[in-house]
Write an enzyme that holds these catalytic residues in place. Structure first.
Site, mmCIF file in Angstrom:
data_model
loop_
_atom_site.group_PDB
_atom_site.id
_atom_site.type_symbol
_atom_site.label_atom_id
_atom_site.label_comp_id
_atom_site.label_asym_id
_atom_site.label_seq_id
_atom_site.Cartn_x
_atom_site.Cartn_y
_atom_site.Cartn_z
ATOM 1 N N CYS A 1 -7.870 4.574 -1.492
ATOM 2 C CA CYS A 1 -8.191 5.090 -0.196
ATOM 3 C C CYS A 1 -9.055 6.448 -0.228
ATOM 4 O O CYS A 1 -8.747 7.286 -1.137
ATOM 5 C CB CYS A 1 -6.662 5.449 0.474
ATOM 6 S SG CYS A 1 -7.077 6.484 2.089
ATOM 7 N N CYS B 1 -3.646 2.461 5.261
ATOM 8 C CA CYS B 1 -3.093 2.953 3.828
ATOM 9 C C CYS B 1 -1.609 3.507 4.169
ATOM 10 O O CYS B 1 -1.188 3.852 5.107
ATOM 11 C CB CYS B 1 -3.932 4.230 3.598
ATOM 12 S SG CYS B 1 -3.277 4.913 2.018
ATOM 13 N N CYS C 1 -1.283 7.543 3.721
ATOM 14 C CA CYS C 1 -1.733 8.287 4.761
ATOM 15 C C CYS C 1 -1.866 7.989 6.067
ATOM 16 O O CYS C 1 -2.018 8.362 7.038
ATOM 17 C CB CYS C 1 -2.815 9.142 4.300
ATOM 18 S SG CYS C 1 -4.590 7.909 4.139
ATOM 19 N N CYS D 1 -10.205 -7.814 5.586
ATOM 20 C CA CYS D 1 -11.460 -7.568 5.798
ATOM 21 C C CYS D 1 -11.435 -5.865 5.930
ATOM 22 O O CYS D 1 -11.078 -5.173 6.948
ATOM 23 C CB CYS D 1 -11.943 -7.982 7.155
ATOM 24 S SG CYS D 1 -13.542 -7.715 7.704
ATOM 25 N N CYS E 1 -6.865 9.737 0.536
ATOM 26 C CA CYS E 1 -5.637 10.185 -0.179
ATOM 27 C C CYS E 1 -5.496 9.813 -1.661
ATOM 28 O O CYS E 1 -5.116 10.134 -2.283
ATOM 29 C CB CYS E 1 -4.376 9.931 0.561
ATOM 30 S SG CYS E 1 -3.983 8.377 0.499
#
Length: 162
Positions: free
Chosen positions: A77, A125, A128, A149, A80
């Site tokens: 991510c 995510c 976060c 995707c 984070c």
């Protein structure tokens, strides 16, 4: 006839990953391990990262350098650093966004959005809550049949150490 078919196919591809999913439907009270104010996110993320991760916008297709990543490693991510996907589960879907047939266990969480007038499975995510993209049932049949995707701007790539 070929032009009409190509235009129809391109339209379907763009719709399948495009939209402002979850902009209004994500619960404001939902808590994640990493939680910051909108102002803090704006200071830490680039404008493009903020637009996708925090406002659930979609990057232009074929605009991410991560589309071409094939070397072993981990996609994390961009907000984070949470581990999301492995290169070994990445495939070329032809849609213009990085696509994976599965996520790292515990790396992502799922929700749904109806911004385009029909329900889509949104992926974000798990650490976060940042919007990553959507999951569709048109992935490789020989593996999971799923296509995650994912907006490339929502991720960073960490190559595997040799």
């Amino acid at each position: 006839m070929k032009k009409l078919l190509l235009l129809t196919l391109l339209s379907i591809i763009l719709i399948s990953c495009n939209g402002n999913a979850q902009k209004d439907s994500k619960k404001e009270t939902e808590e994640f391990e990493v939680s910051k104010t909108e102002e803090q996110w704006k200071q830490e993320l680039t404008p493009a990262e903020f637009a996708v991760l925090r406002k659930a916008e979609t990057e232009r297709p074929f605009s991410s350098e991560l589309n071409n990543v094939k070397e072993p490693g981990t996609f994390v991510c961009a907000a984070c650093g949470n581990e999301l996907y492995k290169t070994k589960n990445k495939f070329d879907s032809g849609t213009g966004w990085p696509s994976f047939d599965r996520a790292i266990d515990g790396g992502v969480a799922y929700g749904s959005d109806t911004k385009l007038g029909f329900q889509r499975d949104e992926v974000h995510c798990a650490r976060c809550g940042g919007h990553l993209g959507h999951v569709f049932d048109d992935g490789p049949r020989e593996t999971t049949g799923k296509r995650h995707c994912i907006n490339g701007v929502a991720m960073d790539f960490i190559p595997e150490k040799k």
